[in-house]
Design an enzyme around this catalytic site. Structure first.
Site, PDB file in Angstrom:
ATOM      1  CB  THR A  93      19.884   2.434   9.408  1.00 23.42           C
ATOM      2  OG1 THR A  93      18.731   2.748   8.629  1.00 23.42           O
ATOM      3  CG2 THR A  93      19.464   2.196  10.849  1.00 23.42           C
ATOM      4  NE  ARG A 119       4.979   2.141   3.900  1.00 25.02           N
ATOM      5  CZ  ARG A 119       3.721   2.211   3.477  1.00 25.02           C
ATOM      6  NH1 ARG A 119       2.821   1.332   3.897  1.00 25.02           N
ATOM      7  NH2 ARG A 119       3.356   3.145   2.623  1.00 25.02           N
ATOM      8  CE  LYS A 179      15.786   3.022   9.539  1.00 19.83           C
ATOM      9  NZ  LYS A 179      14.737   2.815   8.537  1.00 19.83           N
ATOM     10  CG  ASN A 218      12.888   0.345  11.521  1.00 14.95           C
ATOM     11  OD1 ASN A 218      11.828   0.816  11.108  1.00 14.95           O
ATOM     12  ND2 ASN A 218      13.962   0.267  10.764  1.00 14.95           N
ATOM     13  CG  LEU A 241      -1.778  -4.692  15.681  1.00 17.00           C
ATOM     14  CD1 LEU A 241      -3.014  -4.089  16.323  1.00 17.00           C
ATOM     15  CD2 LEU A 241      -0.922  -5.391  16.746  1.00 17.00           C
ATOM     16  N   GLY A 262       1.554 -13.789  11.367  1.00 16.44           N
ATOM     17  CA  GLY A 262       2.180 -14.478  10.247  1.00 16.44           C
ATOM     18  C   GLY A 262       3.395 -15.268  10.690  1.00 16.44           C
ATOM     19  N   GLY A 304      10.879 -10.145   8.794  1.00 19.26           N
ATOM     20  CA  GLY A 304      12.178 -10.307   8.152  1.00 19.26           C
ATOM     21  C   GLY A 304      12.517  -9.028   7.421  1.00 19.26           C
ATOM     22  CB  CYS A 329      14.518  -2.281   8.188  1.00 20.17           C
ATOM     23  SG  CYS A 329      14.888  -1.232   6.767  1.00 20.17           S
ATOM     24  CE  LYS A 356      20.333  -2.818   8.198  1.00 22.42           C
ATOM     25  NZ  LYS A 356      20.325  -1.452   8.782  1.00 22.42           N
TER      26      LYS A 356
END
Length: 441
Positions: free
Chosen positions: A122, A154, A207, A211, A253, A256, A260, A263, A266
């Site tokens: 990336t 993932r 990309k 994200n 959705l 929580g 983290g 990906c 950053k």
């Protein structure tokens, strides 16, 4: 096709193994001799369901091998993938491209015949053009093209994501490079998986934009969850009602303790910096980053309230510390904010995680590791569900409540309900964005 994969981290290893399963001859390269020795011995350095078995099958078939000798792997390759790390650069939020550029120089020196150099890492917009310049400068006689091929894997479901992708994105500058990329992904073309062929800059931006948008959905529902708690609404019902709208969709959705992983933190940081560098501030993304940090802080305060205002002298059992289930990845996990706050506040912390100990021991000093959630809960003052591993979805709640000194639960993944907790004997139950139990703690 002969392929060299530079880098055997998460992306490089999964991609190399899956490409070999497509029928290509793949050589994975890494500078770390210990990692290569382990891979040659059949040991996978990361936890990813199904990866070890798939790797073994392709090694046995002779399509997959591992080496520290980059020059030998590149010399015979028709395509070379660069899949090295691009961590956030300390101090300014930019993606650190030093590993990518070093790999580009090494690849340039070893090129032999026409080769497509593919950036799998990336990278910020414009990086592939810099890779091309670096290779041309290092080896002016090289016959090559560059391509951008960002990954959308993932963790915990990476093999399925590679083999049955939502889409494959390919950025190229010539038909020649496009044809090589089409040959690489021919098994996916034949099964009509979408292949988006575009220019280099668009591929790079896709990309980051994807994200950042997913991180935004998570952060949005976490803000709504905080409001739900104040007004008496149930965020799970709200998310369900929203998600049934086809324009919105139900994925990402789930309220929580904040996002983290390797990906989202950053990539949101890098996209914000790209916007600043081009005088086009990404205000939504910058707000998402700030709000996500605040979500973690809000979780700490939720736990503090359950401990009568102080962690000092309390025993807390934490279930799950990896950033998500089915991975051993601890990068930017919410636990790295929440658990140190518990320890720093004077709590005795017991941790249970099916895969988190390998990385977590160094990252979470001062905690005790357990294999059994019931033993971890023994005489504890608070039970915290921080990662929704399947092992924690069907706990014997009455058994847990009986073992605890004060049966109180912080269910930060909304696995259970206040009614179930009350019925099981818990005197206090807190979740995220839902009504809590009436209690006087």
């Amino acid at each position: 096709m002969q392929i060299a994969m530079i880098g055997t981290g998460y992306v490089g290893l999964v991609s190399g193994v899956c490409l070999s399963d497509f029928g290509h001859d793949v050589i994975c390269v890494d500078r770390d001799p210990r990692k290569i020795e382990a891979l040659q011995a059949g040991k996978v350095p990361i936890y990813e369901p199904g990866l070890e078995q798939l790797m073994a099958r392709n090694v046995e078939a002779g399509r997959l091998s591992f080496t520290t000798e980059l020059s030998e792997a590149v010399a015979g390759a028709e395509a070379v993938f660069i899949a090295v790390g691009t961590p956030t650069r300390r101090g300014d939020g930019h993606a650190d491209l030093s590993y990518v550029m070093a790999a580009a120089e090494d690849v340039a020196k070893a090129l032999n015949g026409f080769t497509v150099v593919v950036t799998k890492s990336t990278v910020p917009v414009g990086t592939n053009r810099k890779v091309k310049q670096t290779i041309a400068k290092t080896n002016p006689d090289a016959d090559f093209e560059v391509a951008s091929n960002p990954e959308f894997l993932r963790e915990g479901a990476a093999i399925d994501d590679f083999m049955k992708p939502d889409r494959v994105v390919v950025g190229v500058q010539s038909q020649r490079a496009a044809e090589v990329m089409q040959d690489i992904y021919r098994p996916l073309y034949l099964r009509d998986f979408p292949i988006v062929t575009t220019d280099l800059e668009s591929a790079e931006m896709i990309k980051y934009a994807a994200n950042a948008f997913l991180a935004t959905k998570i952060t949005f529902i976490n803000e709504i969850a905080a409001l739900c708690e104040r007004v008496g609404a149930d965020v799970k019902e709200v998310a369900k009602g929203m998600g049934l709208d086809g324009r919105i969709g139900k994925l990402f959705l789930h309220a929580g303790p904040g996002y983290g992983g390797s990906c989202f933190p950053k990539d949101t940081s890098a996209l914000a910096r790209i916007g600043q560098d081009h005088a086009v501030p990404q205000n939504i993304v910058e707000t998402v980053m700030r709000v996500n940090d605040g979500v973690k802080t809000r979780m700490v305060e939720k736990l503090r309230d359950l401990c009568d205002g102080t962690f000092n002298g309390k025993t807390v059992a934490v279930l799950g510390v990896t950033f998500k289930p089915n991975t051993d990845d601890m990068r930017d996990a919410p636990s790295l904010t929440i658990v140190p706050a518990l320890v720093g506040g004077g709590a005795k912390v017991r941790v249970v995680d099916p895969q988190g100990k390998r990385e977590g021991e160094a990252l979470l000093p001062g905690v005790n590791w357990h294999d059994d959630p019931y033993k971890a809960a023994n005489k504890a003052d608070l039970l915290v569900i921080l990662t929704e591993w399947n092992e924690f979805r069907a706990l014997d709640l009455p058994k847990l409540a009986k073992r605890m000194a004060t049966p109180r639960m912080a269910d930060l993944r909304n696995i259970y309900s206040a009614r179930d907790a009350r019925k099981a004997g818990f005197e206090a139950y807190e979740s995220v964005g839902r009504k809590s139990m009436d209690n006087n703690h």
